[in-house]
Design a protein around this motif. Sequence first.
Motif, PDB file in Angstrom:
ATOM      1  N   GLU A  28     -10.390  -0.304  -2.326  1.00 38.42           N
ATOM      2  CA  GLU A  28     -11.642  -0.998  -2.022  1.00 38.42           C
ATOM      3  C   GLU A  28     -11.820  -1.258  -0.518  1.00 38.42           C
ATOM      4  OE1 GLU A  28     -13.439  -5.359  -3.488  1.00 38.42           O
ATOM      5  OE2 GLU A  28     -11.315  -4.911  -3.562  1.00 38.42           O
ATOM      6  N   THR A  29     -10.698  -1.460   0.198  1.00 41.93           N
ATOM      7  CA  THR A  29     -10.813  -1.845   1.616  1.00 41.93           C
ATOM      8  C   THR A  29     -10.623  -0.674   2.580  1.00 41.93           C
ATOM      9  OG1 THR A  29      -8.463  -2.422   1.823  1.00 41.93           O
ATOM     10  CG2 THR A  29      -9.964  -4.182   1.133  1.00 41.93           C
TER      11      THR A  29
ATOM     12  N   HIS B  46     -13.257 -12.223  -1.312  1.00 40.75           N
ATOM     13  CA  HIS B  46     -14.000 -11.914  -2.532  1.00 40.75           C
ATOM     14  C   HIS B  46     -14.938 -13.066  -2.896  1.00 40.75           C
ATOM     15  CE1 HIS B  46     -10.764  -8.827  -3.508  1.00 40.75           C
ATOM     16  NE2 HIS B  46     -11.901  -8.172  -3.530  1.00 40.75           N
TER      17      HIS B  46
ATOM     18  N   VAL C  14      -2.007  -2.424  14.204  1.00 34.69           N
ATOM     19  CA  VAL C  14      -1.847  -1.405  13.156  1.00 34.69           C
ATOM     20  C   VAL C  14      -2.859  -0.280  13.374  1.00 34.69           C
ATOM     21  CG1 VAL C  14      -0.846  -2.911  11.389  1.00 34.69           C
ATOM     22  CG2 VAL C  14      -3.312  -2.858  11.695  1.00 34.69           C
TER      23      VAL C  14
ATOM     24  N   SER D  71       5.213  -9.129  11.862  1.00 33.14           N
ATOM     25  CA  SER D  71       6.268 -10.034  11.377  1.00 33.14           C
ATOM     26  C   SER D  71       7.572  -9.852  12.154  1.00 33.14           C
ATOM     27  CB  SER D  71       6.529  -9.739   9.896  1.00 33.14           C
ATOM     28  OG  SER D  71       7.009  -8.402   9.761  1.00 33.14           O
TER      29      SER D  71
ATOM     30  N   HIS E 164     -14.770 -14.170   5.342  1.00 33.71           N
ATOM     31  CA  HIS E 164     -15.259 -13.395   4.203  1.00 33.71           C
ATOM     32  C   HIS E 164     -14.064 -13.029   3.328  1.00 33.71           C
ATOM     33  CE1 HIS E 164     -17.598 -10.743   1.775  1.00 33.71           C
ATOM     34  NE2 HIS E 164     -16.685  -9.801   1.935  1.00 33.71           N
TER      35      HIS E 164
ATOM     36  N   MET F  78      -9.439 -14.064   3.484  1.00 34.10           N
ATOM     37  CA  MET F  78      -8.915 -15.433   3.633  1.00 34.10           C
ATOM     38  C   MET F  78      -7.798 -15.684   2.629  1.00 34.10           C
ATOM     39  SD  MET F  78      -8.867 -18.083   5.392  1.00 34.10           S
ATOM     40  CE  MET F  78     -10.263 -18.401   6.466  1.00 34.10           C
TER      41      MET F  78
ATOM     42  N   ARG G 240      -4.014  -3.517   8.127  1.00 33.08           N
ATOM     43  CA  ARG G 240      -3.542  -2.136   8.052  1.00 33.08           C
ATOM     44  C   ARG G 240      -4.550  -1.250   8.777  1.00 33.08           C
ATOM     45  NH1 ARG G 240       0.737  -3.902   6.926  1.00 33.08           N
ATOM     46  NH2 ARG G 240       1.975  -3.574   5.037  1.00 33.08           N
TER      47      ARG G 240
ATOM     48  N   LYS H 174     -13.806 -20.261  -0.709  1.00 31.87           N
ATOM     49  CA  LYS H 174     -12.591 -21.024  -1.030  1.00 31.87           C
ATOM     50  C   LYS H 174     -12.798 -22.463  -0.569  1.00 31.87           C
ATOM     51  CE  LYS H 174      -9.875 -16.842  -0.634  1.00 31.87           C
ATOM     52  NZ  LYS H 174      -9.810 -16.529  -2.055  1.00 31.87           N
TER      53      LYS H 174
ATOM     54  N   THR I 146      -7.492  -9.547   8.070  1.00 35.04           N
ATOM     55  CA  THR I 146      -6.241 -10.026   7.453  1.00 35.04           C
ATOM     56  C   THR I 146      -6.283  -9.745   5.957  1.00 35.04           C
ATOM     57  OG1 THR I 146      -7.235 -12.215   7.314  1.00 35.04           O
ATOM     58  CG2 THR I 146      -5.763 -11.853   9.156  1.00 35.04           C
ATOM     59  N   LEU I 147      -6.773  -8.575   5.589  1.00 33.12           N
ATOM     60  CA  LEU I 147      -6.802  -8.235   4.154  1.00 33.12           C
ATOM     61  C   LEU I 147      -5.892  -7.044   3.874  1.00 33.12           C
ATOM     62  CD1 LEU I 147      -8.873  -5.984   5.008  1.00 33.12           C
ATOM     63  CD2 LEU I 147     -10.617  -7.303   3.860  1.00 33.12           C
ATOM     64  N   PRO I 148      -5.565  -6.819   2.618  1.00 27.68           N
ATOM     65  CA  PRO I 148      -4.662  -5.706   2.297  1.00 27.68           C
ATOM     66  C   PRO I 148      -5.397  -4.369   2.316  1.00 27.68           C
ATOM     67  CG  PRO I 148      -5.278  -6.885   0.304  1.00 27.68           C
ATOM     68  CD  PRO I 148      -5.947  -7.597   1.424  1.00 27.68           C
TER      69      PRO I 148
ATOM     70  N   HIS J  40       2.924  -2.431  15.580  1.00 26.97           N
ATOM     71  CA  HIS J  40       3.090  -3.028  14.246  1.00 26.97           C
ATOM     72  C   HIS J  40       4.189  -4.107  14.271  1.00 26.97           C
ATOM     73  CE1 HIS J  40       2.386  -2.147   9.724  1.00 26.97           C
ATOM     74  NE2 HIS J  40       2.761  -3.400   9.888  1.00 26.97           N
TER      75      HIS J  40
ATOM     76  N   GLY K 181      -4.738 -15.201   6.643  1.00 25.90           N
ATOM     77  CA  GLY K 181      -6.053 -15.655   7.092  1.00 25.90           C
ATOM     78  C   GLY K 181      -6.082 -17.166   7.275  1.00 25.90           C
TER      79      GLY K 181
ATOM     80  N   ASP L  11       0.812  -1.218   0.000  1.00 29.61           N
ATOM     81  CA  ASP L  11       0.000   0.000   0.000  1.00 29.61           C
ATOM     82  C   ASP L  11       0.844   1.266   0.000  1.00 29.61           C
ATOM     83  OD1 ASP L  11       0.027   0.310   3.290  1.00 29.61           O
ATOM     84  OD2 ASP L  11      -0.190  -1.741   2.628  1.00 29.61           O
TER      85      ASP L  11
HETATM   86  P1  NAP Z   1      -3.048 -12.345   0.682  1.00 32.38           P
HETATM   87  O1  NAP Z   1      -2.565 -13.751   0.682  1.00 32.38           O
HETATM   88  O2  NAP Z   1      -3.060 -11.602  -0.588  1.00 32.38           O
HETATM   89  O3  NAP Z   1      -4.509 -12.346   1.320  1.00 32.38           O
HETATM   90  C1  NAP Z   1      -5.341 -11.241   1.348  1.00 32.38           C
HETATM   91  C2  NAP Z   1      -6.775 -11.713   1.246  1.00 32.38           C
HETATM   92  O4  NAP Z   1      -7.619 -10.565   1.398  1.00 32.38           O
HETATM   93  C3  NAP Z   1      -7.105 -12.358  -0.101  1.00 32.38           C
HETATM   94  O5  NAP Z   1      -7.464 -13.674   0.103  1.00 32.38           O
HETATM   95  C4  NAP Z   1      -8.268 -11.529  -0.629  1.00 32.38           C
HETATM   96  O6  NAP Z   1      -9.381 -12.321  -0.998  1.00 32.38           O
HETATM   97  C5  NAP Z   1      -8.744 -10.753   0.578  1.00 32.38           C
HETATM   98  N1  NAP Z   1      -9.314  -9.476   0.170  1.00 32.38           N
HETATM   99  C6  NAP Z   1      -8.722  -8.472  -0.531  1.00 32.38           C
HETATM  100  N2  NAP Z   1      -9.586  -7.469  -0.724  1.00 32.38           N
HETATM  101  C7  NAP Z   1     -10.748  -7.854  -0.134  1.00 32.38           C
HETATM  102  C8  NAP Z   1     -12.023  -7.265   0.002  1.00 32.38           C
HETATM  103  N3  NAP Z   1     -12.279  -6.058  -0.496  1.00 32.38           N
HETATM  104  N4  NAP Z   1     -12.979  -7.937   0.664  1.00 32.38           N
HETATM  105  C9  NAP Z   1     -12.737  -9.158   1.155  1.00 32.38           C
HETATM  106  N5  NAP Z   1     -11.540  -9.786   1.072  1.00 32.38           N
HETATM  107  C10 NAP Z   1     -10.569  -9.131   0.421  1.00 32.38           C
HETATM  108  O7  NAP Z   1      -2.193 -11.473   1.685  1.00 32.38           O
HETATM  109  P2  NAP Z   1      -1.495 -11.916   3.067  1.00 32.38           P
HETATM  110  O8  NAP Z   1      -0.104 -12.349   2.801  1.00 32.38           O
HETATM  111  O9  NAP Z   1      -2.410 -12.822   3.819  1.00 32.38           O
HETATM  112  O10 NAP Z   1      -1.403 -10.473   3.780  1.00 32.38           O
HETATM  113  C11 NAP Z   1      -2.572  -9.729   4.041  1.00 32.38           C
HETATM  114  C12 NAP Z   1      -2.242  -8.343   4.547  1.00 32.38           C
HETATM  115  O11 NAP Z   1      -1.788  -8.423   5.880  1.00 32.38           O
HETATM  116  C13 NAP Z   1      -1.108  -7.613   3.819  1.00 32.38           C
HETATM  117  O12 NAP Z   1      -1.549  -6.973   2.635  1.00 32.38           O
HETATM  118  C14 NAP Z   1      -0.634  -6.628   4.846  1.00 32.38           C
HETATM  119  O13 NAP Z   1      -1.291  -5.393   4.693  1.00 32.38           O
HETATM  120  C15 NAP Z   1      -1.051  -7.262   6.166  1.00 32.38           C
HETATM  121  N6  NAP Z   1       0.109  -7.636   6.976  1.00 32.38           N
HETATM  122  C16 NAP Z   1       0.318  -7.005   8.153  1.00 32.38           C
HETATM  123  C17 NAP Z   1       1.403  -7.347   8.940  1.00 32.38           C
HETATM  124  C18 NAP Z   1       1.638  -6.689  10.255  1.00 32.38           C
HETATM  125  O14 NAP Z   1       2.795  -6.452  10.598  1.00 32.38           O
HETATM  126  N7  NAP Z   1       0.627  -6.419  11.039  1.00 32.38           N
HETATM  127  C19 NAP Z   1       2.308  -8.326   8.502  1.00 32.38           C
HETATM  128  C20 NAP Z   1       2.070  -8.950   7.287  1.00 32.38           C
HETATM  129  C21 NAP Z   1       0.967  -8.598   6.524  1.00 32.38           C
HETATM  130  P3  NAP Z   1      -9.518 -13.103  -2.400  1.00 32.38           P
HETATM  131  O15 NAP Z   1      -8.469 -14.167  -2.332  1.00 32.38           O
HETATM  132  O16 NAP Z   1     -10.903 -13.643  -2.364  1.00 32.38           O
HETATM  133  O17 NAP Z   1      -9.255 -12.085  -3.470  1.00 32.38           O
END
Ligand code: NAP
Length: 325
Positions: A213-214, A177, A262, A288, A175, A153, A237, A180, A207-209, A285, A157, A78
Amino acid sequence: MKKSVVLYKKLSAPLMARLHEHADVTLIDALDEAGLAKLRDALPGAHGLLGASLRLDAELLDLAPKLEAVASVSVGVDNYDIDYLTRRRILLSNTPDVLTETTADTGFALILATARRVVELADMVRAGQWHKNIGPAHFGSDVHGKTLGIIGMGRIGEALAQRGHFGFGMPVIYHSHSPKPEVDARFGAQYRSLDDLLQQADFVCLTLPLTAETEKLIGAREFALMGPETIFINISRGKVVDEAALVDALQQRTIRAAGLDVFEREPLEHGSPLLRLNNVVATPHIGSATHETREAMARCAVDNLLAALGGERPLNLVNPGAYVG
Ligand code: NAP
C-alpha cells in the motif's frame, strides 16, 4: 537435542554465549557471495534464523524444510514474505520499541541538519572556505515553531512528535490510517488527509512501513503539493518514495531540502544524483545504529528466537496465524 540456528548477523559475546547454551549455531559472517553460499548450505538443517537486511523469499526458504522461526533484528518486516511464512507455520518476530527513541533521534538529526545546513556548512569550513562572516546566502531556516508533518503516526512517529512538540514548540500534524485521539491529547497534534499534510507541513517526515500500500506513496504529484520551503525527511524505507521524482523536486527547488536515511537501493551508489545536490543530507541507514540500541535489538531478537524454538509464543510475533499454542 539442541536445535540448529543460523545467524546472518554477528552478535555480542554475551548473546552468542546465550545462544550457544540453547542451540547449535552457524554464523554467516558477511552477506557476500561466499556468505550466501554458506547460508544456502546451512538452510537444510536450520530450525531458526536470526539476522537482518536480507530478503528471505520463498526461493531461499524452500531450502529450509525444518525451519520453525525467523527472528528479524529490525522492526520493518518488508524483507519477508509473511503469507509464505504463515502458510508454513514459521514464526516471524521483529524488534519494535527498543529502537523507537533512537530512530526518532535520527529523524531529528536530519531535521536540524537540513534546516540549518549543518553538513554543507561544516564541509565548507573543513575545505578552508570560511573566509568571512557568512551572510544570507548561507543562512538556514528555523526549526522551532515550524509545523512538523508526520506520515505514519506509530511508535516512531509519536517519538518524533514528542521531540517536536515538547522540545521545539512545533505544531504537529499527522497522517495515518485513522486519527489518534490519544496522540492529539498528548502533543496537541491534529490529523490531516495526506494532501492537506503535504500542503501545510514545513517538515514532511515519513515514519511508516514499506507495504504494498505504501510503495511509492510519495511521488511527483505529492512533491508538487509541497511548497518551495518544505523540507522532506525519510527515515522509513526508500521504496516508499519515487526517488526519481524526489531528485527532480530537489533539482528544480520545488522543495527546499531532503534528509534521507533510506534509499530505493542500498547502499546508495556513489553516482546517485542525490549526492550531487547540496540540499540533500544522506546518511547510510543509521536510524537505529547506536551501540546501545543495536545491542538491545539483538537481545530482543535472541529472546524471540529462543522462545519460538522452545514452543512459546515470542513476545514480538509478527504473524500470529503461524502460532499453534
Ligand atoms: P508502527 O508503530 O507500526 O507505525 C507505523 C505507522 O504507519 C502506523 O501507525 C500506521 O498507521 C502507519 N501506516 C501504515 N500504513 C500506512 C498508510 N498506508 N498510510 C498512512 N499511514 C500508514 O511502526 P514503527 O515502529 O513506528 O516503525 C515504522 C517504520 O520505520 C518501520 O516499518 C521501518 O520500516 C522504519 N524504520 C526505519 C529505521 C531506519 O533505520 N531508518 C529504523 C526503524 C524503523 P495506523 O496506526 O493508523 O495503522
